[in-house]
Scaffold this active site. Structure first.
Site, PDB file in Angstrom:
ATOM      1  N   GLU A  35       0.872  -1.168   0.000  1.00 60.90           N
ATOM      2  CA  GLU A  35       0.000   0.000   0.000  1.00 60.90           C
ATOM      3  C   GLU A  35       0.915   1.226   0.000  1.00 60.90           C
ATOM      4  O   GLU A  35       1.762   1.354   0.886  1.00 60.90           O
ATOM      5  CB  GLU A  35      -0.866  -0.025   1.269  1.00 60.90           C
ATOM      6  CG  GLU A  35      -1.918   1.050   1.277  1.00 60.90           C
ATOM      7  CD  GLU A  35      -2.782   1.002   2.548  1.00 60.90           C
ATOM      8  OE1 GLU A  35      -3.577   1.928   2.724  1.00 60.90           O
ATOM      9  OE2 GLU A  35      -2.634   0.059   3.356  1.00 60.90           O
ATOM     10  N   ARG A 260       4.475 -12.823   9.919  1.00 61.08           N
ATOM     11  CA  ARG A 260       5.121 -11.512   9.769  1.00 61.08           C
ATOM     12  C   ARG A 260       6.477 -11.538  10.447  1.00 61.08           C
ATOM     13  O   ARG A 260       6.680 -12.273  11.409  1.00 61.08           O
ATOM     14  CB  ARG A 260       4.303 -10.467  10.537  1.00 61.08           C
ATOM     15  CG  ARG A 260       3.195  -9.846   9.802  1.00 61.08           C
ATOM     16  CD  ARG A 260       2.500  -8.845  10.723  1.00 61.08           C
ATOM     17  NE  ARG A 260       2.712  -7.495  10.237  1.00 61.08           N
ATOM     18  CZ  ARG A 260       2.048  -6.971   9.219  1.00 61.08           C
ATOM     19  NH1 ARG A 260       1.149  -7.676   8.578  1.00 61.08           N
ATOM     20  NH2 ARG A 260       2.276  -5.744   8.830  1.00 61.08           N
ATOM     21  N   LYS A 270       4.251   1.105   9.398  1.00 59.76           N
ATOM     22  CA  LYS A 270       4.498   2.336   8.656  1.00 59.76           C
ATOM     23  C   LYS A 270       3.957   3.551   9.384  1.00 59.76           C
ATOM     24  O   LYS A 270       4.547   4.619   9.347  1.00 59.76           O
ATOM     25  CB  LYS A 270       3.842   2.235   7.271  1.00 59.76           C
ATOM     26  CG  LYS A 270       4.699   1.516   6.266  1.00 59.76           C
ATOM     27  CD  LYS A 270       4.009   1.441   4.924  1.00 59.76           C
ATOM     28  CE  LYS A 270       2.923   0.413   4.950  1.00 59.76           C
ATOM     29  NZ  LYS A 270       2.369   0.075   3.636  1.00 59.76           N
TER      30      LYS A 270
END
Ligand code: ATP
Ligand code: MG
Length: 554
Positions: A35, A260, A270
């Site tokens: 993204e 992850r 982020k």
């Protein structure tokens, strides 16, 4: 490039492409879908490695796709940065670069298809009501709009698109199972109204698809065979499968989840990294302390070291935190082999060799790497006055100290054996100059009579050395899991994460270093030029990693 180690994903793929498997006869096709709302971090590097590395392993393809279905956050600046970082890591999407927003028309058509099949409906519950009607494990969810006629939903959905209703007024929901034990299947929202400008589609749309609806469609349109994503999507997989089963998509991708990456003493989201940048806790996304690809790159990390790290930590179904020291270990491994050696004095004091002729200079030819003759040699000059590390002299030595102290002999690396004769101090008692006499018979640092000299120290020639600033880095956070502590994660920032040494002396050969060069400064660690702040007239070096390796022993 190195081939990715095998993991459970490859076992699934092997079954899928074998005779009788769902993708028999097809090329393995993956994608990396960031993204564009921030710069990539080391966690993304793992996902990049898993997706691109798996495609490579099977001689398949991997697409790069900007996941820009959410109009509130994306920023054009990030798109270019993401591409650059992936290229730098050594991966290539060829001409397969896509934006999820390019598929908005098709997504809309698939939504209409679902309505026509009686598999989606326009619901007028607002967010609060929806939560209220959600039910629990023993009570099904409910919506009074679930059985509205297809024609009515088609009409309302069209009007939603045309902008007739305000944000939050209605949604398009899938008609699946209000009693499902998996709440993601309790008639999830597929589209929401959001009157917002999109960085690519402008004001064309005021309804936007939800991730769970958009992502499988993006994958299906691109002919992805294996959609590799992180564990938090596991409970969403039934919905992913439901979408690809029920639309007339050109292909049916398979979602496989993996754990992850988390690393201790840092944060990885982020949003939090952006906060560190925006609130000026760090010097931008590429601050060498940041776990971003840019930060690691500026710090001195090589693409190979990051690839090796992501490969060695492995791919599994269990979330775990990797020690920062292991990332450093992988860099050290790479640089130990590939970085040229050089001498630099970070906290200098003068060493005067009193019996060496004034005005005389000689040169020593030294190897750039002890194990790689092909890396060549360079000339290091020597004269009466040198700089040495202040810690390499003690007027009154502690036990086992083998460096310079009055009466002791030490090897001046690659040059001569010298014997310390004393020192000079300033009015505060701080040593300013150390005195020694050299033994002319020991040129090159050898003792012809075989006498033992235990200490060897690095040095630079005071006559021609280069001034530089050197930056030493430590953990950005003082605690292992800054997210897991009380209060705000910024409360745990390490005040000593950056130490700037302004008065360093480097051997003259470092003057013309290339921005991409990396060096082992002997006895100090691995260093690189700071690509942002260094200039030919003011050199700035970053310490990428120190020499000590806590992982070697384990
Ligand atoms: P963040 O919380 O840092 O914003 P994200 O998952 O929202 O992470 P995306 O840009 O959506 O970030 O991620 C792109 C891809 O990278 C996704 O497939 C995601 O699963 C993967 N990814 C993100 N963070 C990690 C991580 N820490 N470890 C492994 N993969 C990750
Ligand atoms: Mg995200």
């Amino acid at each position: 490039m190195e081939v990715m180690s095998s993991n459970f994903i490859h076992t699934f793929i092997d079954e899928d492409i074998a005779e009788g498997g769902a993708y028999y006869g097809r090329k393995v096709h993956t994608r990396f879908p960031p993204e564009p709302n921030g710069y990539l971090h080391i966690g993304h590097a793992k996902a990049i490695f898993v997706n691109f590395g798996t495609a490579q392993k099977y001689n398949g393809l991997c697409n790069l796709r900007m996941d820009d279905t959410n109009p509130t956050k994306e920023d054009v600046e990030y798109v270019d940065a993401i591409k650059e970082d992936i290229s730098w890591l050594g991966f290539d999407w060829d001409d397969r670069f896509y934006f999820a927003s390019d598929y908005f028309d098709q997504m809309y058509d698939y939504a209409v298809e679902l309505i026509k099949k009686g598999l989606a409906y326009v619901c007028e519950l607002n967010g609060e009501q929806m939560r209220e009607y959600r039910g629990d494990l023993s009570t099904p969810a409910k919506s009074p709009y679930r059985d509205r006629p297809v024609e009515e939903s088609l009409d309302l959905f069209k009007r939603m698109r045309e902008g007739e209703f305000e944000d939050g007024k209605m949604t398009l929901r899938a008609r699946i199972d209000l009693a499902s034990g998996n709440f993601n299947m309790r008639d999830p929202v597929l589209y929401r109204i959001n009157h917002m400008h999109h960085h690519r589609t402008g004001d064309k749309w005021c309804i936007y698809p939800m991730y769970d609806f958009a992502h499988p469609i993006e994958d299906a349109i691109e002919g992805i065979t294996h959609s590799l994503c992180t564990l938090e999507f596991e409970a969403h997989r039934p919905l992913y499968d439901w979408v690809v089963e029920n639309i007339s998509a050109p292909s049916k991708p398979r979602q496989i989840e993996f754990a992850r990456l988390g690393i201790n003493n840092t944060v990885m989201s982020k949003r939090k990294l952006r906060q560190l940048v925006e609130e000026n806790y760090v010097d931008g996304w590429d601050d060498p302390r940041m776990p971003t690809i840019r930060g690691l790159r500026r710090r001195g990390y090589t693409p190979a070291s990051i690839r090796s790290f992501t490969d060695q930590i492995g791919v599994s179904k269990v979330n775990s935190t990797v020690e920062y020291g292991f990332l450093e270990h992988c860099l050290r491994d790479d640089l130990n082999e590939n970085a040229a050696r050089a001498m630099a004095v970070l906290d200098p004091i003068k060493l005067v060799i009193t019996n060496y002729p004034e005005g005389k200079t000689e040169e020593f030819e030294v190897e750039n790497h002890p194990n790689h003759p092909e890396m060549g040699t360079r000339k290091v000059s020597f004269s009466r006055e040198l700089y040495i590390e202040s810690t390499d002299f003690m007027e009154e030595p502690i036990k086992k100290y083998q460096r310079l102290y009055p009466g002791n002999e030490v090897r001046i690396k690659s040059a001569y054996i010298v014997k310390c004769t004393g020192c000079e101090k300033d009015e505060n008692g701080k040593v300013t100059t150390v005195y020694a006499e050299y033994d002319p018979e020991t040129r090159g640092g050898n003792t012809p009579d075989g006498r033992k000299v235990r200490g060897t120290i690095h040095w630079v020639n005071a006559e021609d050395c280069v001034d530089a600033e050197v930056r030493l880095y430590d953990n950005l956070f003082t605690v292992s899991d800054p997210d897991g502590e009380d209060g705000d994660f910024t409360d745990y920032l390490n005040p000593d994460s950056l130490k700037i040494l302004k008065n360093c002396k480097l051997e003259t050969s470092l003057k013309n270093s290339e921005k991409t060069d990396r060096f082992q400064f002997m006895r100090q660690g691995y260093f690189c030029i700071d690509t942002k702040d260094s200039a030919p007239e003011k050199l700035v070096f970053n310490r990428a990693v120190n020499l000590r390796d806590s992982f070697k022993k384990k």
